[in-house]
Scaffold this active site. Sequence first.
Site, PDB file in Angstrom:
ATOM      1  N   HIS A  91       4.085   9.806  -5.787  1.00 56.55           N
ATOM      2  CA  HIS A  91       4.757   9.312  -4.263  1.00 56.55           C
ATOM      3  C   HIS A  91       5.835   8.965  -5.112  1.00 56.55           C
ATOM      4  O   HIS A  91       7.238   9.547  -4.603  1.00 56.55           O
ATOM      5  CB  HIS A  91       4.455   9.313  -3.763  1.00 56.55           C
TER       6      HIS A  91
ATOM      7  N   GLN B  39       0.687  23.334   8.660  1.00 56.03           N
ATOM      8  CA  GLN B  39       0.647  23.593   7.204  1.00 56.03           C
ATOM      9  C   GLN B  39      -1.069  23.825   6.707  1.00 56.03           C
ATOM     10  O   GLN B  39      -1.663  24.468   6.008  1.00 56.03           O
ATOM     11  CB  GLN B  39       1.265  23.294   6.145  1.00 56.03           C
TER      12      GLN B  39
HETATM   13  O1  PAF Z   1       3.694  18.585  -0.527  1.00 58.61           O
HETATM   14  C1  PAF Z   1       3.847  18.146   0.828  1.00 58.61           C
HETATM   15  O2  PAF Z   1       3.135  16.115   0.573  1.00 58.61           O
HETATM   16  C2  PAF Z   1       3.525  18.919   2.015  1.00 58.61           C
HETATM   17  O3  PAF Z   1       4.141  20.051   1.742  1.00 58.61           O
HETATM   18  C3  PAF Z   1       5.321  18.558   2.305  1.00 58.61           C
HETATM   19  C4  PAF Z   1       6.353  18.724   1.716  1.00 58.61           C
HETATM   20  C5  PAF Z   1       5.895  16.891   3.189  1.00 58.61           C
HETATM   21  C6  PAF Z   1       5.334  19.389   3.803  1.00 58.61           C
HETATM   22  O4  PAF Z   1       4.878  18.970   5.060  1.00 58.61           O
END
Ligand code: PAF
Length: 283
Positions: free
Chosen positions: A37, A61
């Site tokens: 990140h 999700q």
């Molecule tokens: O890759 C992720 O951490 C997630 O899928 C995202 C892009 C932040 C969407 O919730």
Amino acid sequence: MDVIETVREMQATAESLRQGGQTIALVPTMGYLHEAHLELMRVGKRHADKLVISIFVNPTQFGPSEDFNRYPRDPEGDLDKAKSVGVDIVFMPPVEEMYPHGFQTTVSVSQLSQHLCGLSRPGHFDGVATVVCKLFNITKPHIAIFGQKDYQQLSIISRMVMDLNMDIQIIGVPTVREPDGLAMSSRNAYLSQDQRPSALCLKQSLDLASRLVEEGHQKASDIKKAVEDLIRSHPYTKIDYVSICDPVTLEEIDHVEKSTLLALAVKVGQTRLIDNCILEVKE
Ligand code: PAF
């Protein structure tokens, strides 16, 4: 570094940055930040005047039997890490702020979502596309940065931006790995000490397939078989998919004749890991 929790304040802040002629880069995350990140954030910093990150574990999700409730969270640690790489604004909304009562709109990138992880995680990419679209509308970025480890996610977001004429440049950043090759992921925290060596089977598979293609093997079924055998030789592993596919459409292919995507999803114990690489074919 400012921390903003409401949509209204984030939109007003983004708007005034834009009015002041500043460009905005967004790195969307679900928190529990790690080096990969931070790399996305460093790239973001180089591409814009102001770097915004979002930290939001997006419930839409996750499937009903997935790990939403136990997804690792560390808001304090995340803020320290964000500060250390020079993030300007952290957008960290509560769930009710993103999905108020009555919410009912979905963004669906229909074809690309039907392959790879979309098959074993129905609805996942609708959740991703919808929340990323919302985050774009809330943080108003000029540029947004995503990791190539989530290849399908990156393809889907790029397609959404193109199809819906969003004026945002999407940048994909190469996968960041642990020294032993394991692709960095917040979910690596779930692996027990016993399981950790088995997690290396993903990167080993990518290397094996690349070597086979380099040696001239082209038949996708042979390459897949070699990869599946390698994965199965490790304890705790269960293959979700091994796919050799077109890097644009994500449709399966039979022969590796041009640059091709190898994408893997493997469960190690209860932890589902993914990885991918492009198999390059010499002209
Ligand atoms: O890759 C992720 O951490 C997630 O899928 C995202 C892009 C932040 C969407 O919730």
